[in-house]
Scaffold this motif. Structure first.
Motif, short mmCIF file in Angstrom:
data_model
loop_
_atom_site.label_atom_id
_atom_site.label_comp_id
_atom_site.label_asym_id
_atom_site.label_seq_id
_atom_site.Cartn_x
_atom_site.Cartn_y
_atom_site.Cartn_z
N LEU A 193 53.01 42.40 56.48
CA LEU A 193 53.81 43.09 55.38
C LEU A 193 53.12 43.11 54.18
CD1 LEU A 193 57.50 41.88 56.35
CD2 LEU A 193 56.62 43.94 56.21
N ARG A 194 52.40 42.07 53.86
CA ARG A 194 51.74 42.04 52.32
C ARG A 194 50.82 42.97 52.59
NH1 ARG A 194 50.71 37.17 52.87
NH2 ARG A 194 52.24 36.27 51.50
N ASP A 195 49.93 43.43 53.52
CA ASP A 195 48.98 44.55 53.45
C ASP A 195 49.62 45.81 53.38
OD1 ASP A 195 47.06 42.37 53.86
OD2 ASP A 195 46.59 42.79 56.01
N LYS A 196 50.84 46.07 53.99
CA LYS A 196 51.67 47.14 53.73
C LYS A 196 51.96 47.40 52.33
CE LYS A 196 53.08 47.78 58.63
NZ LYS A 196 52.23 48.82 59.03
N LEU A 197 52.25 46.43 51.70
CA LEU A 197 52.69 46.45 50.37
C LEU A 197 51.64 46.68 49.41
CD1 LEU A 197 55.34 43.58 50.06
CD2 LEU A 197 55.80 46.01 49.70
N ILE A 198 50.55 46.26 49.73
CA ILE A 198 49.20 46.35 48.91
C ILE A 198 48.61 47.70 49.10
CG2 ILE A 198 46.78 46.13 49.07
CD1 ILE A 198 47.36 42.67 49.74
N ARG A 199 48.86 48.36 50.44
CA ARG A 199 48.53 49.87 50.55
C ARG A 199 49.46 50.60 50.02
NH1 ARG A 199 45.63 52.45 54.45
NH2 ARG A 199 45.21 50.78 55.63
N TRP A 200 50.78 50.57 50.01
CA TRP A 200 51.74 51.67 49.54
C TRP A 200 52.31 51.21 48.24
CZ3 TRP A 200 53.28 51.02 55.03
CH2 TRP A 200 52.81 51.95 56.06
N GLN A 201 51.93 50.15 47.77
CA GLN A 201 52.74 49.88 46.41
C GLN A 201 51.85 48.73 45.72
OE1 GLN A 201 54.74 51.73 45.21
NE2 GLN A 201 55.75 50.89 43.37
N PRO A 202 50.78 49.00 45.38
CA PRO A 202 49.76 47.86 45.00
C PRO A 202 50.18 47.13 43.52
CG PRO A 202 48.73 50.15 44.80
CD PRO A 202 49.98 50.30 45.58
N LEU A 203 50.04 46.29 43.29
CA LEU A 203 50.47 45.49 42.22
C LEU A 203 48.79 45.00 41.41
CD1 LEU A 203 53.40 43.12 43.27
CD2 LEU A 203 53.43 45.37 41.80
N VAL A 204 49.04 44.78 40.09
CA VAL A 204 47.81 44.40 39.55
C VAL A 204 48.18 42.94 39.11
CG1 VAL A 204 46.46 44.31 37.40
CG2 VAL A 204 47.23 46.46 38.35
N LEU A 205 47.81 41.83 39.80
CA LEU A 205 48.10 40.32 39.77
C LEU A 205 46.82 39.79 39.35
CD1 LEU A 205 49.91 39.45 43.19
CD2 LEU A 205 50.72 40.61 41.06
N THR A 206 46.80 39.33 37.98
CA THR A 206 45.87 38.86 37.10
C THR A 206 45.84 37.54 36.79
OG1 THR A 206 46.95 39.46 35.05
CG2 THR A 206 45.36 41.22 35.99
N LYS A 207 46.88 36.73 37.35
CA LYS A 207 46.94 35.52 37.23
C LYS A 207 45.93 34.65 38.24
CE LYS A 207 51.67 35.40 35.95
NZ LYS A 207 53.17 34.83 36.59
N ASP A 208 45.61 33.30 37.64
CA ASP A 208 44.50 32.81 38.41
C ASP A 208 45.49 31.49 39.13
OD1 ASP A 208 42.49 31.34 39.69
OD2 ASP A 208 41.82 30.44 37.76
N ASP A 209 46.22 32.06 40.20
CA ASP A 209 47.08 30.99 41.26
C ASP A 209 46.93 31.45 42.40
OD1 ASP A 209 48.78 33.18 41.89
OD2 ASP A 209 49.92 32.97 39.67
#
Length: 358
Positions: free
Chosen positions: A222-238
């Motif tokens: 599910l995470r990969d499908k979200l990345i493919r279809w609705q990518p987010l810009v996650l800039t935190k170092d966590d």
């Protein structure tokens, strides 16, 4: 019937960012994604939670008349945020279609879709049989579902890639045993439908917070499908951001379409001129560069696929694709790859030497 809630406790809520619909009961417990997969209408997952309905309310859902049910709903809706809710009592004779009963995690091939928010293994089989007997004898115990009506995902920068789609999503918040009994009997369910009128759409900057809230529900698929279809810009170092970006880079290194489809998405990140996001973007573009070197993929043109075979990835192919990659960068952002790396790159990363596993 419209019920107005003042000073609601906001324990139960639906949150929507035009793409993801998340059911919250204190914290997110179920989530639905309107992903444009050609064969699947809706992906979903749920954590499961303990039943919270008082026994007297459940009794009303079994034996109460409409007036008694609506009277009890007035009190029950105090668990929801302040606002207006439409409450409908739906009987089997009104329904022409049995819904998809969806145990999470999984996917559904059509609607209406009922997402169960308790795990199947947690249900009492004897209680299900009890309701089956009731249904076969003419009883119609009511399930309670929560919805915001038809969801039409919006794909933002990807709107030219994906076809528009809709999905009717209903979260079962009480009555899982009854719903299973209806399913086993092959009878359309009787249910009380709570519909959130004019749901508040969260701001773009809050999408990241929503993702962090339901990330614990996701498996890698599910995470990969979200990345493919609705990518987010996650800039935190966590850990959440690092793992998300790692999965994205792995996809960018091997997936040709992923590179091409998101061109406008990358361009819009660049136009915003946010330093942290530009640093993030340069790292992702470097994964695409490694794609062209490792597999001979071309991020801007047709795949190197001839007579049913991938062409050999020779040094000549790598050099040619590296030139195409640099040309693509220049066309997309108006600056060279060297200029982009100098301005936004990480000094600890080599953006020029082929470090891939040849």
């Amino acid at each position: 019937m419209i019920i107005n809630v003042a000073d609601g406790k906001a324990i139960i809520d639906l949150i929507n960012d035009k793409y993801t619909t998340c059911l919250k009961i204190k914290r997110p417990v179920a989530v639905s994604y309107g992903l444009p997969d050609p064969s699947v209408g809706c992906y979903y997952d749920a954590a499961g939670f303990e039943p919270f309905m008082a026994e007297q309310v459940n009794e009303v859902m079994i034996n109460g008349d409409d007036a008694t049910i609506l009277e009890n709903m007035q009190e029950f809706l105090q668990l929801f945020p302040s606002g207006s809710y439409r409450v409908d009592i739906v009987r089997p004779e009104q329904e022409q279609q049995i819904p998809w009963y969806c145990w999470a995690p999984g996917a559904s091939y059509g609607g209406p879709i009922w997402i169960f928010t308790q795990r199947e293994a947690s249900l009492d089989q004897e209680r299900i049989k009890y309701y089956e007997t009731m249904i076969r004898n003419g009883g119609r115990p009511k399930v309670m579902v929560f919805t915001q009506g038809e969801v039409r995902p919006e794909y933002g920068d990807l709107k030219n890639v994906y076809e528009d789609s809709t999905c009717d999503i209903y979260f079962v918040i009480d009555g899982h045993h009854k719903a299973m009994a209806y399913s086993n009997c092959g009878v359309p369910p009787a249910y009380v439908c709570i519909c959130k009128e004019a749901p508040v759409e969260i701001a773009v900057e809050d999408k990241e917070a929503l993702f962090y809230a339901y990330d614990y529900l996701l498996n890698d698929t599910l995470r990969d499908k979200l990345i493919r279809w609705q990518p987010l810009v996650l800039t935190k170092d966590d850990p959440i951001a690092r793992y998300y970006n790692q999965r994205m880079d792995e996809m960018l290194r091997v997936d040709t379409n992923f590179c091409r489809w998101h061109s406008e998405y990358y361009r819009n990140i660049f136009r915003k001129k946010n330093p942290a996001e530009l640093h993030w973007l340069t790292a992702r573009l470097n994964a695409i560069r490694e794609n062209t070197l490792r597999k001979g993929f071309n991020p801007v043109g047709p795949d190197p696929y001839v007579n049913g075979q991938w062409i050999s990835v020779t040094d000549e192919v790598r050099r040619a694709n590296n030139k195409k990659f640099r040309k693509w960068i220049k066309q997309l952002f108006g600056i060279t790859w060297e200029e982009m790396v100098k301005a936004y790159g990480d000094p600890s990363i080599n953006y020029f030497t082929d470090t891939t596993n040849q």
